[in-house]
Design a protein around this motif. Structure first.
Motif, short mmCIF file in Angstrom:
data_model
loop_
_atom_site.label_atom_id
_atom_site.label_comp_id
_atom_site.label_asym_id
_atom_site.label_seq_id
_atom_site.Cartn_x
_atom_site.Cartn_y
_atom_site.Cartn_z
N GLY A 69 44.60 0.68 -8.99
CA GLY A 69 44.78 2.02 -8.96
C GLY A 69 46.11 2.48 -9.91
N THR A 70 46.35 3.69 -9.35
CA THR A 70 47.62 4.69 -9.39
C THR A 70 49.09 4.74 -9.36
OG1 THR A 70 45.88 5.99 -9.85
CG2 THR A 70 47.87 6.58 -10.71
N VAL A 71 50.46 3.81 -9.63
CA VAL A 71 51.25 4.43 -8.85
C VAL A 71 51.57 6.64 -8.55
CG1 VAL A 71 53.95 3.67 -9.44
CG2 VAL A 71 52.26 2.90 -10.45
N VAL A 72 51.95 5.95 -7.56
CA VAL A 72 52.33 7.65 -7.13
C VAL A 72 53.86 7.29 -6.42
CG1 VAL A 72 50.06 8.07 -6.33
CG2 VAL A 72 51.77 7.18 -4.43
N ALA A 73 54.42 6.91 -6.94
CA ALA A 73 56.23 6.73 -6.53
C ALA A 73 56.36 5.02 -6.76
CB ALA A 73 56.11 6.67 -4.46
N THR A 74 58.13 5.05 -7.23
CA THR A 74 59.22 4.88 -7.20
C THR A 74 59.46 3.72 -6.40
OG1 THR A 74 59.91 5.39 -9.01
CG2 THR A 74 58.03 4.80 -9.41
N ALA A 80 61.39 6.15 -13.38
CA ALA A 80 59.83 6.79 -12.85
C ALA A 80 58.99 7.13 -13.53
CB ALA A 80 60.29 7.93 -12.78
N GLY A 81 58.87 6.25 -15.16
CA GLY A 81 58.01 7.15 -16.14
C GLY A 81 56.64 5.90 -15.67
N TRP A 82 56.87 5.58 -14.35
CA TRP A 82 55.17 4.88 -13.89
C TRP A 82 54.99 5.10 -12.98
CZ3 TRP A 82 53.36 0.27 -14.94
CH2 TRP A 82 53.83 -1.02 -15.60
N VAL A 83 55.17 6.38 -12.99
CA VAL A 83 53.91 7.62 -12.34
C VAL A 83 53.28 8.12 -12.49
CG1 VAL A 83 54.47 9.42 -10.33
CG2 VAL A 83 56.41 8.41 -10.40
N GLY A 84 52.23 7.83 -12.22
CA GLY A 84 50.94 8.07 -12.45
C GLY A 84 49.90 6.91 -13.97
N ARG A 85 50.75 5.83 -14.05
CA ARG A 85 50.02 5.10 -13.96
C ARG A 85 48.93 4.68 -13.57
NH1 ARG A 85 54.82 2.11 -18.41
NH2 ARG A 85 55.81 3.79 -18.32
#
Length: 321
Positions: A69-74, A80-85
């Motif tokens: 799936g997609t990272v939506v929160a950290t 925070a660059g993980w969001v959207g990956r």
């Protein structure tokens, strides 16, 4: 959010859809919005109350070990660059729209690997690659893969074939045997038939196989052991037969067969993450093709469990939250 809960141990009917609070990422964690969740046979055993001494799960709980799936929160301490990956995430509570995962249990997906393909490798890709580290195979080896149409078994057939081994695939029913042949198996044997292990030995000229991977467990696993030649290797990792395969150490010593119970070995997170990345890289280059038998809406998780317990699934079952 929408999730499946096991409110009490029992049959597939105890998998109940519920609305539960959205998960919140703690320190070192992320929240992943799942596009595809993995389903494995172990989930069905735990749901029925099996294995408490190995897996201390108590109702109520959300089953499942993760998905893609997609990272939506950290959470605190996570870039925070993980969001959207796009990621493949391991952790608990995978039968849900969202799950929390530790940052060291994430692997970013190659662009060419889709959601379902990635989720199908979450556990079985790691299992297949780790088994081949336990018992490497090489060109000229004869290898038996039992439960060859299962998630891990179908990957083992492909990996052993690409290594140049002669692969004997054992499964139940022509549909599963046809799949094994499609994946590269040289010989197929139906282990629903009496005396099937003798046919495996006959296919090796009577010598037995060099390596046997037992994805079945229980009494069937004992028959898999019988196919191994003197000085060979036997690796068990299955519980589909309702329990582990127990091999008499004295008998193994007499035949000089090296026995490995892969279920007794827990990989640490670093090793698991390395194997996940390797499995995804193989998928990105088409060396591995996960066989996805069925995808089910999250609310139909019981259907996935019912099919697995009936041995009706050739390949992987996944949930689509």
């Amino acid at each position: 959010m929408h999730a499946i809960e096991v409110r009490e141990f029992g049959g597939p009917e105890v998998l109940v859809a519920r609305e539960v609070p959205d998960p919140v990422a703690g320190p070192g964690q992320v929240v992943v919005a799942l596009a595809a969740a993995d389903v494995i046979y172990l989930d069905t055993l735990l749901r029925g109350g099996w294995g408490g001494e190995y897996f201390p799960v108590k109702p109520p709980y959300v089953p499942g070990g993760g998905g893609a799936g997609t990272v939506v929160a950290t959470g605190p301490g996570v870039d925070a660059g993980w969001v959207g990956r796009r990621v493949l995430a391991r952790g608990s509570g995978g039968y849900a729209a969202r799950m929390v995962a530790d940052i060291d249990e994430l692997v970013e997906l190659p662009g060419s690997v889709g959601w379902t393909e990635a989720a199908a490798l979450l556990h079985d890709g790691v299992t297949a690659l780790s088994l081949l580290r336990e018992a490497p195979v090489a060109a000229g080896d004869t290898v038996l893969v039992a439960a060859a149409a299962g998630g891990a078994g179908s990957l083992l057939v492909q990996l052993a074939t690409s290594a140049g081994a002669r692969v004997v695939a054992a499964a139940r029913g022509e549909r599963k045997l046809a799949l094994a042949r499609e994946l590269g198996a040289d010989v197929t044997v139906d282990y629903g038939e009496d005396g099937w292990q003798h046919r495996v030995r006959a296919a090796t000229g009577g010598d037995g196989v060099d390596v046997a991977f037992d994805g079945a467990g229980g009494p069937l696993g004992s028959a898999v052991f019988d196919t191994v030649g003197r000085g060979g290797r036997f690796v068990t990792y299955g519980t589909a037969g309702g329990g582990f395969t127990a091999i008499d150490p004295e008998l193994a010593a007499q035949r000089r067969v090296e026995v490995t119970n892969a279920l007794a070995t827990r990989l640490d997170r670093a090793a698991t993450r390395e194997l996940l990345a390797e499995a995804l890289a193989h998928a990105a280059t088409d060396r591995l093709r996960p066989v996805i038998a069925a995808t089910h809406p999250l609310d139909r998780a019981a259907d996935a469990h019912t099919a697995l317990e009936a041995r009706a699934t050739a390949g992987k079952s996944l949930l689509l939250p």
